[in-house]
Design a protein around this motif. Sequence first.
Motif, PDB file in Angstrom:
ATOM      1  N   VAL A   7       3.853   7.344   3.587  1.00  0.00           N
ATOM      2  CA  VAL A   7       2.588   6.626   3.663  1.00  0.00           C
ATOM      3  C   VAL A   7       2.748   5.560   4.737  1.00  0.00           C
ATOM      4  O   VAL A   7       3.859   5.211   5.130  1.00  0.00           O
ATOM      5  CB  VAL A   7       2.178   5.982   2.319  1.00  0.00           C
ATOM      6  CG1 VAL A   7       1.863   7.034   1.288  1.00  0.00           C
ATOM      7  CG2 VAL A   7       3.232   5.020   1.819  1.00  0.00           C
ATOM      8  N   ALA A   9       2.204   1.644   5.619  1.00  0.00           N
ATOM      9  CA  ALA A   9       2.039   0.370   4.917  1.00  0.00           C
ATOM     10  C   ALA A   9       1.994  -0.775   5.918  1.00  0.00           C
ATOM     11  O   ALA A   9       2.601  -0.714   6.988  1.00  0.00           O
ATOM     12  CB  ALA A   9       3.188   0.151   3.947  1.00  0.00           C
ATOM     13  N   PHE A  26      -1.890  -0.021   1.945  1.00  0.00           N
ATOM     14  CA  PHE A  26      -1.520   1.325   2.366  1.00  0.00           C
ATOM     15  C   PHE A  26      -2.709   2.019   3.011  1.00  0.00           C
ATOM     16  O   PHE A  26      -3.839   1.858   2.580  1.00  0.00           O
ATOM     17  CB  PHE A  26      -1.009   2.119   1.151  1.00  0.00           C
ATOM     18  CG  PHE A  26       0.191   1.472   0.533  1.00  0.00           C
ATOM     19  CD1 PHE A  26       1.454   1.787   0.981  1.00  0.00           C
ATOM     20  CD2 PHE A  26       0.050   0.520  -0.460  1.00  0.00           C
ATOM     21  CE1 PHE A  26       2.577   1.180   0.434  1.00  0.00           C
ATOM     22  CE2 PHE A  26       1.152  -0.097  -1.015  1.00  0.00           C
ATOM     23  CZ  PHE A  26       2.424   0.241  -0.566  1.00  0.00           C
ATOM     24  N   LEU A  36      -2.088   1.770  -2.992  1.00  0.00           N
ATOM     25  CA  LEU A  36      -1.179   2.905  -2.866  1.00  0.00           C
ATOM     26  C   LEU A  36      -1.784   4.147  -3.522  1.00  0.00           C
ATOM     27  O   LEU A  36      -1.621   5.262  -3.027  1.00  0.00           O
ATOM     28  CB  LEU A  36       0.181   2.571  -3.489  1.00  0.00           C
ATOM     29  CG  LEU A  36       1.220   3.686  -3.491  1.00  0.00           C
ATOM     30  CD1 LEU A  36       1.497   4.194  -2.083  1.00  0.00           C
ATOM     31  CD2 LEU A  36       2.496   3.217  -4.168  1.00  0.00           C
ATOM     32  N   ALA A  39      -3.807   5.985  -1.023  1.00  0.00           N
ATOM     33  CA  ALA A  39      -3.198   6.176   0.291  1.00  0.00           C
ATOM     34  C   ALA A  39      -3.150   7.642   0.696  1.00  0.00           C
ATOM     35  O   ALA A  39      -2.986   8.534  -0.137  1.00  0.00           O
ATOM     36  CB  ALA A  39      -1.779   5.616   0.298  1.00  0.00           C
TER      37      ALA A  39
END
Length: 69
Positions: A7, A9, A26, A36, A39
Amino acid sequence: MTNPKYVIAARVGSDEDETGHEPLLFWNSHDGFGSLAAATVFTEEDALSYALPIADDQPEWVQLPETPS
């Protein structure tokens, strides 16, 4: 080992949260930065060809931990 997943970030501000870590947001390809849970997850191959988005802090690739099968 399975194929790793990634992912994008980015740090939010410079203050630590209650856990002593800097908060992260994210990347979601449809909505921008957020949780998240929302994401966009990339394969290693996808990550190699995807341009990091522009943000206040330099976004970075984060490898997700493996999940048991």
